[in-house]
Design a protein around this motif. Sequence first.
Motif, PDB file in Angstrom:
ATOM      1  N   ARG A  65       0.834  -1.209   0.000  1.00  0.00           N
ATOM      2  CA  ARG A  65       0.000   0.000   0.000  1.00  0.00           C
ATOM      3  C   ARG A  65       0.866   1.255   0.000  1.00  0.00           C
ATOM      4  O   ARG A  65       0.577   2.230  -0.700  1.00  0.00           O
ATOM      5  CB  ARG A  65      -0.910  -0.007   1.215  1.00  0.00           C
ATOM      6  CG  ARG A  65      -2.035  -1.045   1.125  1.00  0.00           C
ATOM      7  CD  ARG A  65      -2.850  -1.064   2.401  1.00  0.00           C
ATOM      8  NE  ARG A  65      -3.941  -2.036   2.318  1.00  0.00           N
ATOM      9  CZ  ARG A  65      -4.733  -2.346   3.332  1.00  0.00           C
ATOM     10  NH1 ARG A  65      -4.544  -1.747   4.515  1.00  0.00           N
ATOM     11  NH2 ARG A  65      -5.689  -3.230   3.182  1.00  0.00           N
ATOM     12  N   LEU A  66       1.940   1.240   0.812  1.00  0.00           N
ATOM     13  CA  LEU A  66       2.837   2.398   0.852  1.00  0.00           C
ATOM     14  C   LEU A  66       3.501   2.638  -0.493  1.00  0.00           C
ATOM     15  O   LEU A  66       3.606   3.775  -0.973  1.00  0.00           O
ATOM     16  CB  LEU A  66       3.905   2.202   1.933  1.00  0.00           C
ATOM     17  CG  LEU A  66       3.414   2.308   3.372  1.00  0.00           C
ATOM     18  CD1 LEU A  66       4.540   1.959   4.334  1.00  0.00           C
ATOM     19  CD2 LEU A  66       2.906   3.732   3.651  1.00  0.00           C
ATOM     20  N   ILE A  67       3.965   1.531  -1.113  1.00  0.00           N
ATOM     21  CA  ILE A  67       4.617   1.675  -2.428  1.00  0.00           C
ATOM     22  C   ILE A  67       3.629   2.212  -3.450  1.00  0.00           C
ATOM     23  O   ILE A  67       3.940   3.100  -4.258  1.00  0.00           O
ATOM     24  CB  ILE A  67       5.196   0.319  -2.869  1.00  0.00           C
ATOM     25  CG1 ILE A  67       6.348  -0.081  -1.932  1.00  0.00           C
ATOM     26  CG2 ILE A  67       5.677   0.390  -4.314  1.00  0.00           C
ATOM     27  CD1 ILE A  67       6.896  -1.462  -2.196  1.00  0.00           C
ATOM     28  N   SER A  68       2.411   1.670  -3.424  1.00  0.00           N
ATOM     29  CA  SER A  68       1.397   2.132  -4.374  1.00  0.00           C
ATOM     30  C   SER A  68       1.059   3.606  -4.150  1.00  0.00           C
ATOM     31  O   SER A  68       0.930   4.375  -5.107  1.00  0.00           O
ATOM     32  CB  SER A  68       0.134   1.271  -4.215  1.00  0.00           C
ATOM     33  OG  SER A  68      -0.880   1.738  -5.070  1.00  0.00           O
ATOM     34  N   ALA A  69       0.934   3.994  -2.860  1.00  0.00           N
ATOM     35  CA  ALA A  69       0.622   5.399  -2.555  1.00  0.00           C
ATOM     36  C   ALA A  69       1.756   6.321  -2.984  1.00  0.00           C
ATOM     37  O   ALA A  69       1.526   7.408  -3.539  1.00  0.00           O
ATOM     38  CB  ALA A  69       0.366   5.557  -1.056  1.00  0.00           C
ATOM     39  N   ASP A  70       3.017   5.881  -2.764  1.00  0.00           N
ATOM     40  CA  ASP A  70       4.154   6.709  -3.164  1.00  0.00           C
ATOM     41  C   ASP A  70       4.199   6.873  -4.677  1.00  0.00           C
ATOM     42  O   ASP A  70       4.457   7.968  -5.191  1.00  0.00           O
ATOM     43  CB  ASP A  70       5.446   6.057  -2.659  1.00  0.00           C
ATOM     44  CG  ASP A  70       6.666   6.885  -3.007  1.00  0.00           C
ATOM     45  OD1 ASP A  70       6.813   7.983  -2.440  1.00  0.00           O
ATOM     46  OD2 ASP A  70       7.457   6.453  -3.851  1.00  0.00           O
ATOM     47  N   ALA A  71       3.939   5.775  -5.404  1.00  0.00           N
ATOM     48  CA  ALA A  71       3.935   5.868  -6.873  1.00  0.00           C
ATOM     49  C   ALA A  71       2.835   6.810  -7.356  1.00  0.00           C
ATOM     50  O   ALA A  71       3.028   7.598  -8.287  1.00  0.00           O
ATOM     51  CB  ALA A  71       3.755   4.478  -7.474  1.00  0.00           C
ATOM     52  N   ARG A  72       1.676   6.735  -6.698  1.00  0.00           N
ATOM     53  CA  ARG A  72       0.560   7.605  -7.102  1.00  0.00           C
ATOM     54  C   ARG A  72       0.885   9.078  -6.836  1.00  0.00           C
ATOM     55  O   ARG A  72       0.565   9.956  -7.650  1.00  0.00           O
ATOM     56  CB  ARG A  72      -0.698   7.200  -6.316  1.00  0.00           C
ATOM     57  CG  ARG A  72      -1.934   8.006  -6.675  1.00  0.00           C
ATOM     58  CD  ARG A  72      -2.238   7.941  -8.152  1.00  0.00           C
ATOM     59  NE  ARG A  72      -3.436   8.686  -8.495  1.00  0.00           N
ATOM     60  CZ  ARG A  72      -3.735   9.062  -9.727  1.00  0.00           C
ATOM     61  NH1 ARG A  72      -2.905   8.744 -10.728  1.00  0.00           N
ATOM     62  NH2 ARG A  72      -4.836   9.732  -9.969  1.00  0.00           N
ATOM     63  N   ARG A  74       3.858  10.385  -6.807  1.00  0.00           N
ATOM     64  CA  ARG A  74       4.822  10.817  -7.831  1.00  0.00           C
ATOM     65  C   ARG A  74       4.122  11.106  -9.155  1.00  0.00           C
ATOM     66  O   ARG A  74       4.441  12.079  -9.849  1.00  0.00           O
ATOM     67  CB  ARG A  74       5.895   9.734  -8.020  1.00  0.00           C
ATOM     68  CG  ARG A  74       6.819   9.589  -6.824  1.00  0.00           C
ATOM     69  CD  ARG A  74       7.782   8.426  -7.029  1.00  0.00           C
ATOM     70  NE  ARG A  74       8.615   8.207  -5.860  1.00  0.00           N
ATOM     71  CZ  ARG A  74       9.757   8.828  -5.618  1.00  0.00           C
ATOM     72  NH1 ARG A  74      10.196   9.710  -6.496  1.00  0.00           N
ATOM     73  NH2 ARG A  74      10.461   8.586  -4.541  1.00  0.00           N
ATOM     74  N   GLU A  75       3.159  10.272  -9.515  1.00  0.00           N
ATOM     75  CA  GLU A  75       2.409  10.514 -10.754  1.00  0.00           C
ATOM     76  C   GLU A  75       1.647  11.832 -10.681  1.00  0.00           C
ATOM     77  O   GLU A  75       1.617  12.602 -11.646  1.00  0.00           O
ATOM     78  CB  GLU A  75       1.440   9.364 -11.004  1.00  0.00           C
ATOM     79  CG  GLU A  75       2.121   8.055 -11.377  1.00  0.00           C
ATOM     80  CD  GLU A  75       1.118   6.938 -11.537  1.00  0.00           C
ATOM     81  OE1 GLU A  75      -0.090   7.191 -11.354  1.00  0.00           O
ATOM     82  OE2 GLU A  75       1.543   5.805 -11.848  1.00  0.00           O
ATOM     83  N   LEU A  76       1.021  12.097  -9.515  1.00  0.00           N
ATOM     84  CA  LEU A  76       0.260  13.333  -9.362  1.00  0.00           C
ATOM     85  C   LEU A  76       1.171  14.548  -9.408  1.00  0.00           C
ATOM     86  O   LEU A  76       0.810  15.587  -9.997  1.00  0.00           O
ATOM     87  CB  LEU A  76      -0.525  13.296  -8.043  1.00  0.00           C
ATOM     88  CG  LEU A  76      -1.670  12.281  -7.986  1.00  0.00           C
ATOM     89  CD1 LEU A  76      -2.290  12.266  -6.596  1.00  0.00           C
ATOM     90  CD2 LEU A  76      -2.730  12.597  -9.034  1.00  0.00           C
ATOM     91  N   GLU A  77       2.363  14.444  -8.776  1.00  0.00           N
ATOM     92  CA  GLU A  77       3.307  15.563  -8.821  1.00  0.00           C
ATOM     93  C   GLU A  77       3.765  15.839 -10.250  1.00  0.00           C
ATOM     94  O   GLU A  77       3.861  16.997 -10.668  1.00  0.00           O
ATOM     95  CB  GLU A  77       4.510  15.252  -7.923  1.00  0.00           C
ATOM     96  CG  GLU A  77       4.187  15.268  -6.438  1.00  0.00           C
ATOM     97  CD  GLU A  77       5.389  14.904  -5.586  1.00  0.00           C
ATOM     98  OE1 GLU A  77       5.335  15.127  -4.372  1.00  0.00           O
ATOM     99  OE2 GLU A  77       6.380  14.374  -6.147  1.00  0.00           O
ATOM    100  N   GLU A  78       4.048  14.783 -11.007  1.00  0.00           N
ATOM    101  CA  GLU A  78       4.463  14.950 -12.410  1.00  0.00           C
ATOM    102  C   GLU A  78       3.328  15.545 -13.246  1.00  0.00           C
ATOM    103  O   GLU A  78       3.544  16.422 -14.083  1.00  0.00           O
ATOM    104  CB  GLU A  78       4.888  13.596 -12.977  1.00  0.00           C
ATOM    105  CG  GLU A  78       5.408  13.655 -14.398  1.00  0.00           C
ATOM    106  CD  GLU A  78       6.669  14.471 -14.527  1.00  0.00           C
ATOM    107  OE1 GLU A  78       6.903  15.039 -15.608  1.00  0.00           O
ATOM    108  OE2 GLU A  78       7.414  14.539 -13.527  1.00  0.00           O
TER     109      GLU A  78
END
Length: 277
Positions: A65-72, A74-78
């Motif tokens: 869940r943490l990895i998925s949240a971190d990836a999301r 990063r996607e939102l920041e980009e």
Amino acid sequence: MNREKRVANIFLLIFGGISVILLSLPLTGKVRAFREYASYIYDPLPYYGGQGIEKLNALPVDVARLISADARVRELEEELRRHQLQRAENDALRRENARLTDELSLTTSSPTALRWAHVMERDPQGWNRSLIVDAGEEDGVEVNAPVLASCSGRLCVVGRIVETASRSSKVLLLTDELSAVAAYMPASQWEGLIQGQGTARMRMNYLSMEAQPRVGEDVVTSPTSATFPAELPIGTVSKVFDRDPFLAFQTVEVTPAAPASRLKEVLILRRKKRGDA
């Protein structure tokens, strides 16, 4: 049967009896506490091992869940950075579109207009002297052709073409020391000569000693100009110099109507021919 075996059998019977009793009793808090105590005494490894296995089983889910949240994130920041860049580009295009719309509307009233050209190069050592535009001989541009710009919804004088190439031309600005144009002040009708100083300001020399120039007074091209059409704005009087007793004329400082630092597009006119009005 030796003594050790007898003791082991006795403990096995006692443990079995206790187990049967615990299994038959209702699952109250005291019974549950006793069972856990017995598990800790007789077999502590499975007791704590079970708890550890449960935590290990739960750990991958949390990590995922943490990895998925971190990836999301990063996607939102980009995506946010892309939107901010797109917004800045849209704002720049909107401003350029408004400016070009104003400038194109001015060309309809100028039959001598040749074409608009973009400023493509400036020399930092000659910021107020010259610039390069993206129109040249292939576009019909000729040496000594007048160059105008949009300033507050009007066309005003910027300079003239001094060099041409196939797809580019050099514009000598009015603020260059080599520039000079006949001008006059419509409010008082006094004529003079605008001369560049190599800075952001110009001077208007040869004003009559009888003239009473005022700060803020408009200066336009004279009908006697050999290069520029008459009545085009050049700038405004920004300073009146003290009269020099050794000179037979007055001098004022003129601020250009179209500062060199604000030029992005210029309008090139057809070169004025002998006999043109």
